[in-house]
Design a protein around this motif. Sequence first.
Motif, PDB file in Angstrom:
ATOM      1  N   LEU A   1       0.832  -1.195   0.000  1.00 20.43           N
ATOM      2  CA  LEU A   1       0.000   0.000   0.000  1.00 20.43           C
ATOM      3  C   LEU A   1       0.870   1.250   0.000  1.00 20.43           C
ATOM      4  O   LEU A   1       2.097   1.173   0.123  1.00 20.43           O
ATOM      5  N   THR A   2       0.227   2.397  -0.113  1.00 22.44           N
ATOM      6  CA  THR A   2       0.970   3.649  -0.093  1.00 22.44           C
ATOM      7  C   THR A   2       1.292   4.040   1.346  1.00 22.44           C
ATOM      8  O   THR A   2       0.724   3.507   2.308  1.00 22.44           O
ATOM      9  N   LEU A   3       2.188   5.007   1.487  1.00 17.89           N
ATOM     10  CA  LEU A   3       2.576   5.509   2.805  1.00 17.89           C
ATOM     11  C   LEU A   3       1.354   6.017   3.574  1.00 17.89           C
ATOM     12  O   LEU A   3       1.149   5.677   4.739  1.00 17.89           O
ATOM     13  N   ALA A   4       0.517   6.806   2.923  1.00 20.45           N
ATOM     14  CA  ALA A   4      -0.660   7.374   3.584  1.00 20.45           C
ATOM     15  C   ALA A   4      -1.638   6.283   4.008  1.00 20.45           C
ATOM     16  O   ALA A   4      -2.262   6.376   5.076  1.00 20.45           O
ATOM     17  N   GLU A   5      -1.784   5.241   3.196  1.00 17.98           N
ATOM     18  CA  GLU A   5      -2.715   4.154   3.518  1.00 17.98           C
ATOM     19  C   GLU A   5      -2.239   3.370   4.747  1.00 17.98           C
ATOM     20  O   GLU A   5      -3.040   3.033   5.629  1.00 17.98           O
ATOM     21  N   TYR A   6      -0.946   3.079   4.811  1.00 22.76           N
ATOM     22  CA  TYR A   6      -0.400   2.389   5.990  1.00 22.76           C
ATOM     23  C   TYR A   6      -0.595   3.232   7.254  1.00 22.76           C
ATOM     24  O   TYR A   6      -0.986   2.724   8.302  1.00 22.76           O
ATOM     25  N   ILE A   7      -0.296   4.534   7.151  1.00 24.39           N
ATOM     26  CA  ILE A   7      -0.419   5.426   8.307  1.00 24.39           C
ATOM     27  C   ILE A   7      -1.873   5.486   8.789  1.00 24.39           C
ATOM     28  O   ILE A   7      -2.151   5.401   9.988  1.00 24.39           O
ATOM     29  N   ALA A   8      -2.810   5.628   7.846  1.00 23.09           N
ATOM     30  CA  ALA A   8      -4.226   5.737   8.207  1.00 23.09           C
ATOM     31  C   ALA A   8      -4.710   4.469   8.909  1.00 23.09           C
ATOM     32  O   ALA A   8      -5.393   4.531   9.947  1.00 23.09           O
ATOM     33  N   MET A   9      -4.357   3.307   8.389  1.00 29.93           N
ATOM     34  CA  MET A   9      -4.816   2.045   8.981  1.00 29.93           C
ATOM     35  C   MET A   9      -4.161   1.798  10.336  1.00 29.93           C
ATOM     36  O   MET A   9      -4.808   1.321  11.275  1.00 29.93           O
ATOM     37  N   ALA A  10      -2.884   2.140  10.449  1.00 28.75           N
ATOM     38  CA  ALA A  10      -2.196   1.987  11.729  1.00 28.75           C
ATOM     39  C   ALA A  10      -2.803   2.914  12.781  1.00 28.75           C
ATOM     40  O   ALA A  10      -3.001   2.515  13.933  1.00 28.75           O
ATOM     41  N   ALA A  11      -3.120   4.153  12.387  1.00 27.51           N
ATOM     42  CA  ALA A  11      -3.680   5.127  13.323  1.00 27.51           C
ATOM     43  C   ALA A  11      -5.060   4.698  13.811  1.00 27.51           C
ATOM     44  O   ALA A  11      -5.352   4.752  15.017  1.00 27.51           O
ATOM     45  N   VAL A  12      -5.917   4.270  12.895  1.00 27.57           N
ATOM     46  CA  VAL A  12      -7.270   3.846  13.270  1.00 27.57           C
ATOM     47  C   VAL A  12      -7.220   2.647  14.211  1.00 27.57           C
ATOM     48  O   VAL A  12      -7.917   2.604  15.235  1.00 27.57           O
ATOM     49  N   SER A  13      -6.373   1.669  13.895  1.00 20.00           N
ATOM     50  CA  SER A  13      -6.282   0.466  14.728  1.00 20.00           C
ATOM     51  C   SER A  13      -5.729   0.803  16.120  1.00 20.00           C
ATOM     52  O   SER A  13      -6.184   0.255  17.129  1.00 20.00           O
ATOM     53  N   LYS A  14      -4.772   1.723  16.193  1.00 20.43           N
ATOM     54  CA  LYS A  14      -4.185   2.095  17.478  1.00 20.43           C
ATOM     55  C   LYS A  14      -5.188   2.862  18.350  1.00 20.43           C
ATOM     56  O   LYS A  14      -5.316   2.585  19.544  1.00 20.43           O
ATOM     57  N   ILE A  15      -5.885   3.823  17.771  1.00 23.39           N
ATOM     58  CA  ILE A  15      -6.869   4.599  18.529  1.00 23.39           C
ATOM     59  C   ILE A  15      -7.956   3.679  19.079  1.00 23.39           C
ATOM     60  O   ILE A  15      -8.382   3.802  20.232  1.00 23.39           O
ATOM     61  N   PRO A  26       1.023   8.800  16.063  1.00 20.44           N
ATOM     62  CA  PRO A  26       2.115   8.919  15.088  1.00 20.44           C
ATOM     63  C   PRO A  26       3.181   7.852  15.267  1.00 20.44           C
ATOM     64  O   PRO A  26       3.784   7.398  14.292  1.00 20.44           O
ATOM     65  N   ALA A  27       3.425   7.424  16.532  1.00 21.31           N
ATOM     66  CA  ALA A  27       4.431   6.378  16.766  1.00 21.31           C
ATOM     67  C   ALA A  27       4.043   5.095  16.055  1.00 21.31           C
ATOM     68  O   ALA A  27       4.886   4.418  15.450  1.00 21.31           O
ATOM     69  N   CYS A  28       2.765   4.757  16.148  1.00 26.53           N
ATOM     70  CA  CYS A  28       2.286   3.545  15.490  1.00 26.53           C
ATOM     71  C   CYS A  28       2.402   3.674  13.978  1.00 26.53           C
ATOM     72  O   CYS A  28       2.787   2.724  13.291  1.00 26.53           O
ATOM     73  N   GLY A  29       2.068   4.868  13.468  1.00 27.27           N
ATOM     74  CA  GLY A  29       2.199   5.079  12.030  1.00 27.27           C
ATOM     75  C   GLY A  29       3.642   4.918  11.570  1.00 27.27           C
ATOM     76  O   GLY A  29       3.915   4.237  10.578  1.00 27.27           O
ATOM     77  N   ILE A  30       4.576   5.542  12.311  1.00 26.53           N
ATOM     78  CA  ILE A  30       6.002   5.421  11.969  1.00 26.53           C
ATOM     79  C   ILE A  30       6.442   3.964  12.030  1.00 26.53           C
ATOM     80  O   ILE A  30       7.099   3.452  11.116  1.00 26.53           O
ATOM     81  N   THR A  31       6.055   3.272  13.111  1.00 33.33           N
ATOM     82  CA  THR A  31       6.485   1.885  13.298  1.00 33.33           C
ATOM     83  C   THR A  31       5.990   0.990  12.172  1.00 33.33           C
ATOM     84  O   THR A  31       6.756   0.203  11.600  1.00 33.33           O
ATOM     85  N   PHE A  32       4.706   1.096  11.849  1.00 32.69           N
ATOM     86  CA  PHE A  32       4.143   0.206  10.831  1.00 32.69           C
ATOM     87  C   PHE A  32       4.688   0.522   9.444  1.00 32.69           C
ATOM     88  O   PHE A  32       4.928  -0.390   8.649  1.00 32.69           O
ATOM     89  N   VAL A  33       4.866   1.805   9.143  1.00 31.80           N
ATOM     90  CA  VAL A  33       5.419   2.166   7.832  1.00 31.80           C
ATOM     91  C   VAL A  33       6.842   1.640   7.695  1.00 31.80           C
ATOM     92  O   VAL A  33       7.207   1.042   6.674  1.00 31.80           O
ATOM     93  N   VAL A  34       7.671   1.867   8.728  1.00 30.48           N
ATOM     94  CA  VAL A  34       9.051   1.368   8.681  1.00 30.48           C
ATOM     95  C   VAL A  34       9.053  -0.152   8.610  1.00 30.48           C
ATOM     96  O   VAL A  34       9.776  -0.750   7.805  1.00 30.48           O
ATOM     97  N   TYR A  35       8.212  -0.800   9.432  1.00 28.72           N
ATOM     98  CA  TYR A  35       8.163  -2.268   9.428  1.00 28.72           C
ATOM     99  C   TYR A  35       7.766  -2.806   8.065  1.00 28.72           C
ATOM    100  O   TYR A  35       8.427  -3.700   7.511  1.00 28.72           O
ATOM    101  N   GLU A  36       6.667  -2.306   7.510  1.00 28.35           N
ATOM    102  CA  GLU A  36       6.169  -2.840   6.233  1.00 28.35           C
ATOM    103  C   GLU A  36       7.214  -2.695   5.131  1.00 28.35           C
ATOM    104  O   GLU A  36       7.444  -3.619   4.347  1.00 28.35           O
ATOM    105  N   ASN A  37       7.888  -1.540   5.086  1.00 25.54           N
ATOM    106  CA  ASN A  37       8.856  -1.306   4.014  1.00 25.54           C
ATOM    107  C   ASN A  37      10.168  -2.052   4.245  1.00 25.54           C
ATOM    108  O   ASN A  37      10.723  -2.630   3.305  1.00 25.54           O
TER     109      ASN A  37
END
Length: 328
Positions: free
Chosen positions: A238-252, A307-318
């Motif tokens: 997925l794109t960077l924005a898509e990973y961030i959005a899904m990580a943020a929603v799941s974390k909240i 944001p921590a979750c977004g950073i973590t998941f984006v770095v992990y996925e890539n």
Amino acid sequence: MSPAPGPWRGSAATLPVAPDTPSAPFSLTADLLRLFSYVKYENLAAGVSGGVMSTMVLHPLDLVKIRFAVSDGLELRRKYNGMFHCMKSIWQLEGIRGLYQGVTPNIWGTGASWGFYFFFYNAIKAFNKEGRQSELSAAEHLVSAAQAGVLTLCLTNPVWVTKTRLVLQYNADPSRKQYKGMLDALRKIYRHEGIPGLYRGFVPGLIGTSHGALQFMVYEELKRGYNKYKKMPSDAQLTLAEYIAMAAVSKIFAVAITYPYQVVRARLQDQHNNYSGVIDVIRRTWRNEGAVGFYKGMVPNLIRVTPACGITFVVYENVSRFLLGLHK
């Protein structure tokens, strides 16, 4: 007297025993070996990378969250009017060093936690999917993530105790602080409190594995549903924005449901107060502070973890796709 019928629904005296019938211990060993065949160290490295990166950027907010979580009215604690007042006060008294108290065990703990979590989770998930064409259900993702969380907590709880102790040192003078650093804290806790001291907060931590389980379940379901909607493979990048959005929603979602356990765990690990156990923390917090007491520090926590979750998941996925050779 003849033996009672066994699980084979026949007499133990007359039932022929196949020479190659595996015993329960052998079956367990075989299952463990199959599970370890799915272990990928690339997932460990990618998880560590994501955890370390997010911690380096956002540790000050974690410090603020813990200070609010334990603010139970003790005179020795500094009083803060809000998140920004807390950060400003620490900065004025101790500078940048004060905002990064406890960062070493936080880096170790967060890096190791995310690394082991992804490491175990992906292995358990692959093991459960063995020989199946269909995707895992939401419940199966939930159970896989919970199992990974328990294994991770067993390995990392001592690091979280030291982080909490270091973060809750209020004196700006380094020579008057109880602990000089992570290793000194580990050594002193073990010397004075033994193994139980290193595993303070373990029970609420076990309850807290539901947090990661809920987060991963929602994250996986969001990815699967989105890829299905887009008519793409379930493991499509997925794109960077898509990973961030899904990580943020799941974390909240996970934080909103499970945050009180973090308050209970932080108070158990705090060196400035003594509780006899989880029930004692819950009873005293409820009596003195009401329901609000269980949600202290939630706002800075959400500001940090989203944001921590977004950073973590984006770095992990890539990083994981790169290491596993799945990058484009």
